[in-house]
Each structure stands twice: as structure tokens, then as C-alpha cells.
Design an enzyme around this catalytic site. Structure first.
Site, PDB file in Angstrom:
ATOM      1  N   ASP A 216    -179.392  -8.624  62.905  1.00 37.14           N
ATOM      2  CA  ASP A 216    -180.247  -8.219  61.608  1.00 37.14           C
ATOM      3  C   ASP A 216    -181.019  -6.931  62.459  1.00 37.14           C
ATOM      4  O   ASP A 216    -181.278  -5.826  62.463  1.00 37.14           O
ATOM      5  CB  ASP A 216    -181.123  -8.839  60.592  1.00 37.14           C
ATOM      6  CG  ASP A 216    -180.227  -9.282  59.548  1.00 37.14           C
ATOM      7  OD1 ASP A 216    -179.087  -8.895  59.132  1.00 37.14           O
ATOM      8  OD2 ASP A 216    -180.753 -10.274  59.243  1.00 37.14           O
TER       9      ASP A 216
ATOM     10  N   ALA B 283    -181.278 -13.924  62.546  1.00 38.32           N
ATOM     11  CA  ALA B 283    -180.837 -12.222  62.088  1.00 38.32           C
ATOM     12  C   ALA B 283    -180.991 -11.418  63.520  1.00 38.32           C
ATOM     13  O   ALA B 283    -181.749 -10.252  63.929  1.00 38.32           O
ATOM     14  CB  ALA B 283    -182.335 -12.372  61.863  1.00 38.32           C
ATOM     15  N   ALA B 284    -180.097 -11.914  64.876  1.00 41.11           N
ATOM     16  CA  ALA B 284    -179.906 -11.455  65.779  1.00 41.11           C
ATOM     17  C   ALA B 284    -179.055  -9.977  65.251  1.00 41.11           C
ATOM     18  O   ALA B 284    -179.189  -8.688  65.988  1.00 41.11           O
ATOM     19  CB  ALA B 284    -178.702 -12.139  66.693  1.00 41.11           C
TER      20      ALA B 284
HETATM   21  P1  ADP Z   1    -174.442 -12.142  63.966  1.00 44.30           P
HETATM   22  O1  ADP Z   1    -176.146 -12.653  63.350  1.00 44.30           O
HETATM   23  O2  ADP Z   1    -175.059 -11.127  62.707  1.00 44.30           O
HETATM   24  O3  ADP Z   1    -173.708 -12.926  63.880  1.00 44.30           O
HETATM   25  P2  ADP Z   1    -173.895 -11.620  66.587  1.00 44.30           P
HETATM   26  O4  ADP Z   1    -173.537 -12.537  66.826  1.00 44.30           O
HETATM   27  O5  ADP Z   1    -172.809 -10.695  67.241  1.00 44.30           O
HETATM   28  O6  ADP Z   1    -174.607 -10.966  64.891  1.00 44.30           O
HETATM   29  O7  ADP Z   1    -175.672 -10.885  67.699  1.00 44.30           O
HETATM   30  C1  ADP Z   1    -176.525  -9.333  67.670  1.00 44.30           C
HETATM   31  C2  ADP Z   1    -176.201  -8.984  68.511  1.00 44.30           C
HETATM   32  O8  ADP Z   1    -177.109 -10.093  69.148  1.00 44.30           O
HETATM   33  C3  ADP Z   1    -175.417  -9.116  69.478  1.00 44.30           C
HETATM   34  O9  ADP Z   1    -174.652  -7.352  69.309  1.00 44.30           O
HETATM   35  C4  ADP Z   1    -176.325  -9.438  70.960  1.00 44.30           C
HETATM   36  O10 ADP Z   1    -176.444  -7.911  71.258  1.00 44.30           O
HETATM   37  C5  ADP Z   1    -177.326 -10.118  69.988  1.00 44.30           C
HETATM   38  N1  ADP Z   1    -176.588 -11.143  70.387  1.00 44.30           N
HETATM   39  C6  ADP Z   1    -176.312 -12.613  69.594  1.00 44.30           C
HETATM   40  N2  ADP Z   1    -176.272 -13.865  70.439  1.00 44.30           N
HETATM   41  C7  ADP Z   1    -176.456 -13.623  71.050  1.00 44.30           C
HETATM   42  C8  ADP Z   1    -176.828 -14.361  72.740  1.00 44.30           C
HETATM   43  N3  ADP Z   1    -176.322 -15.147  72.773  1.00 44.30           N
HETATM   44  N4  ADP Z   1    -177.591 -13.309  73.831  1.00 44.30           N
HETATM   45  C9  ADP Z   1    -177.156 -12.443  73.692  1.00 44.30           C
HETATM   46  N5  ADP Z   1    -178.083 -11.587  73.192  1.00 44.30           N
HETATM   47  C10 ADP Z   1    -176.850 -12.276  71.426  1.00 44.30           C
END
Ligand code: ADP
Length: 307
Positions: A252, A249-250
């Protein structure tokens, strides 16, 4: 009145932890069984509401116990549910999830009522959509429905933010009328055919998405943050290093943060920085909707990171 209308999916996740994921024909004994409300539509609605945004949900649940539980959960999170349809012919959407000791999972999604969200549903919700600032959608309801909603929203000047997830290739003109696309690396790759393995490649993918008629494209890059592409150029917004617990859910949380920031009147670079803070904070807590940060946490983290 709502600031944001979310047209999207609601799923009940049925989760069991297991020693190992069963092979075909095998029965394994699981540990505790938990039900967790999910679905990208519901998660993004909850993410925005958690940040103080007035959100109205559109979509369908079945006329069953899962449907009631999902609506009660959204309502408890501050999301308006009065216009969600109860579908008497189809069950609520569910995901059967087994997770093993190493964190590997196997998932079966049965979209149920989510797969029946129709063009007529969109037309019937015109009064709800037309008064909003933003219409937020994903790809977990039928694409002709999403397309019809883009058309209706743009006729009323409602800005459409589209998260094309899960990724599906569409005709380039599908996005005509969309204000902002938010895609992760995989989604950007499937839509543009460009592999996103570097910041330069992310910028190229962002530009390719904009060439499909969208003024603003954002490619989220996990731990690398996000890439903002507008006619003014490309901007990489890095994510800060945190102790990552669970990245569910990052994306989201990022989208919830983005609409909250745009509603505060932040310009794009600031809004993407705010969204990145929300996404990053979501990775520090276990779970999907349980990990969504509130406004106080995002604002503190956002201010802390200012140069
Ligand atoms: P999804 O969950 O849709 O695959 P992402 O993995 O690109 O999307 O993550 C969405 C956002 O969450 C990123 O742009 C960042 O802000 C944050 N995020 C995700 N993973 C990390 C991480 N390992 N460390 C820091 N921030 C993260």
C-alpha cells in the site's frame, strides 16, 4: 479538487493477541483487544495523503460506529470523505484477526458495505472522478463496479492505476482502459499463470500483463524491490536492505509512493524508485496505516540512495 480518487474498501480490523489460535470449538483467553482502521482502499488513500497528495475516497461504510470511526480516521489523515456513502442496510466491513506468539494469524473478513459498492455509486460519483488525475482501485469491492469505473475514468482521460488485490482471475479484456497495473508476485501469478520466482519470470509476467492491454505493469517483489515493464523494456528496481519490523501495508505504501511520484512528474523509472523507497520504509515500522512514511522520510531515503 483532488489529484487522486481512491475507489475501494474500508475495514475495521479487530485484533486480539493470543497464546495460540483457537481450534474449532475451543475458547482461548486473549490479551488486549485493539481496533485498527484498514482495508486496502483506505490504506492506499492514507499512504498517498501522507505523501502530500490530495486524495478523495469513494466507497461505502455502514451507518454504525465502525463506519464513523473509519471516516474520522481517514479525515484526520487528510483524505476527503465527503463522497463515501453510508449504507443503512449493511454493516461496515470488518476483519476479525487473531495473532499468536509466533506472529501467525487467522483472519475472517466480513466485507459488509464494501461488497455493496455498486455501478450506480460509480455513476453517481462521475463529477468527482472526472476531475482527478488518477483513479486508484483494488479488488476489495465488486469487480463489475471496478470494471464500470475503469470505463468511466477512461472516457474522461483519468488514468487508472489498478492493484488487483486480493488476487482474482479475470478475463484478459477486464484491464482494457487501465493505465498501470501494480501486482505482487502472487497476484501476477494468478493473473498470468506464470510462476514469479526470479527476475526473469517477473519480467515475463510483466510483459504478459501488458499484453492484456495495459501500457505499464509493475510487479512488486518484496525484499527484491520491483520490476517495471513498459514498451521501452524491463527495469529491475532493487529495494535497499533495512531492518524489517513488519511488512504489513508495504504494498500500500508502494502504491501511495507511486502516485505521489507520478504527480510530481517523475518518469517511470524514477517513480518506481520513489515507490520502492516508500514501500521499504513501511517495513521498518509496526502496523498498517501507522507504518506509512511521510514525504520528508521518503524524500530523504530517496536522495540518500541516488548513485
Ligand atoms: P505486498 O505487500 O503487496 O505483498 P510486496 O511484498 O511486494 O507487496 O512489497 C511491496 C514493496 O515494499 C516492495 O516493492 C519493496 O519496495 C517494499 N518491501 C517489501 N518487503 C521488503 C523488505 N523485506 N525489504 C525491503 N523492502 C521491502
Amino acid at each position: 479538487m483532488s489529484d487522486v480518487v481512491v475507489l475501494g474498501s474500508m475495514n475495521m480490523d479487530l485484533v486480539v493477541r493470543v497464546g495460540h489460535i483457537p481450534r474449532p470449538g475451543e475458547t482461548v483467553l486473549g490479551r488486549d483487544f485493539v481496533t485498527v482502521p484498514g482495508g486496502k482502499g483506505a490504506n492506499q488513500a492514507a499512504a498517498a495523503a501522507r505523501l502530500g497528495v490530495r486524495v478523495e475516497m469513494l466507497g461505502r461504510v455502514g451507518a454504525d460506529a465502525f463506519g464513523e470511526a473509519m471516516l474520522a480516521n481517514l479525515y484526520a489523515q487528510g483524505v476527503g470523505t465527503a463522497h463515501v456513502r453510508r449504507d443503512h442496510a449493511n454493516p461496515s466491513g470488518i476483519a476479525l484477526i487473531t495473532v499468536d506468539e509466533r506472529g501467525e494469524n487467522a483472519i475472517v473478513v466480513a466485507p459488509g458495505a464494501n461488497g455493496r459498492v455498486s455501478v450506480e455509486d460509480v455513476e453517481g460519483a462521475e463529477d468527482v472522478i472526472k476531475q482527478a488525475q488518477f483513479l486508484l482501485m483494488q479488488f476489495e469491492v465488486p469487480l463489475p463496479t471496478v470494471r464500470a469505473a475503469i470505463g468511466l475514468a477512461s472516457r474522461w482521460g483519468v488514468r487508472v492505476i489498478l492493484n488487483p488485490a486480493p488476487a482474482q482471475a479475470v478475463r484478459p479484456d477486464f484491464f482494457q482502459g487501465v493505465y498501470c497495473l501494480v501486482a505482487n508476485e502472487t497476484e501476477a501469478e494468478i493473473l498470468t499463470g506464470l510462476a514469479v520466482r526470479s527476475l526473469e519470470a517477473a519480467a515475463r509476467a510483466g510483459q504478459a500483463l501488458r499484453q492484456m492491454g495495459v501500457p505499464v505493469a509493475i510487479v512488486t517483489l518484496g525484499a527484491e524491490g520491483a520490476l517495471l515493464s513498459t514498451e521501452e523494456g524491463d527495469l529491475h528496481v532493487p529495494a535497499r536492505k533495512v531492518e524489517v519490523v513488519d511488512t504489513t501495508a508495504a504494498g500500500d505504501a508502494f502504491i501511495g509512493g507511486l502516485v505521489a511520484a507520478l504527480l510530481k512528474g517523475m518518469p517511470w523509472p524514477e517513480a518506481v524508485r520513489y515507490a520502492t523507497c516508500a514501500g521499504t520504509l513501511a517495513t521498518t515500522v509496526l502496523g498498517a496505516q501507522t507504518s506509512l512514511p511521510d514525504a520528508a522520510r521518503v524524500e530523504a531515503f530517496f536522495r540518500e540512495g541516488r548513485p
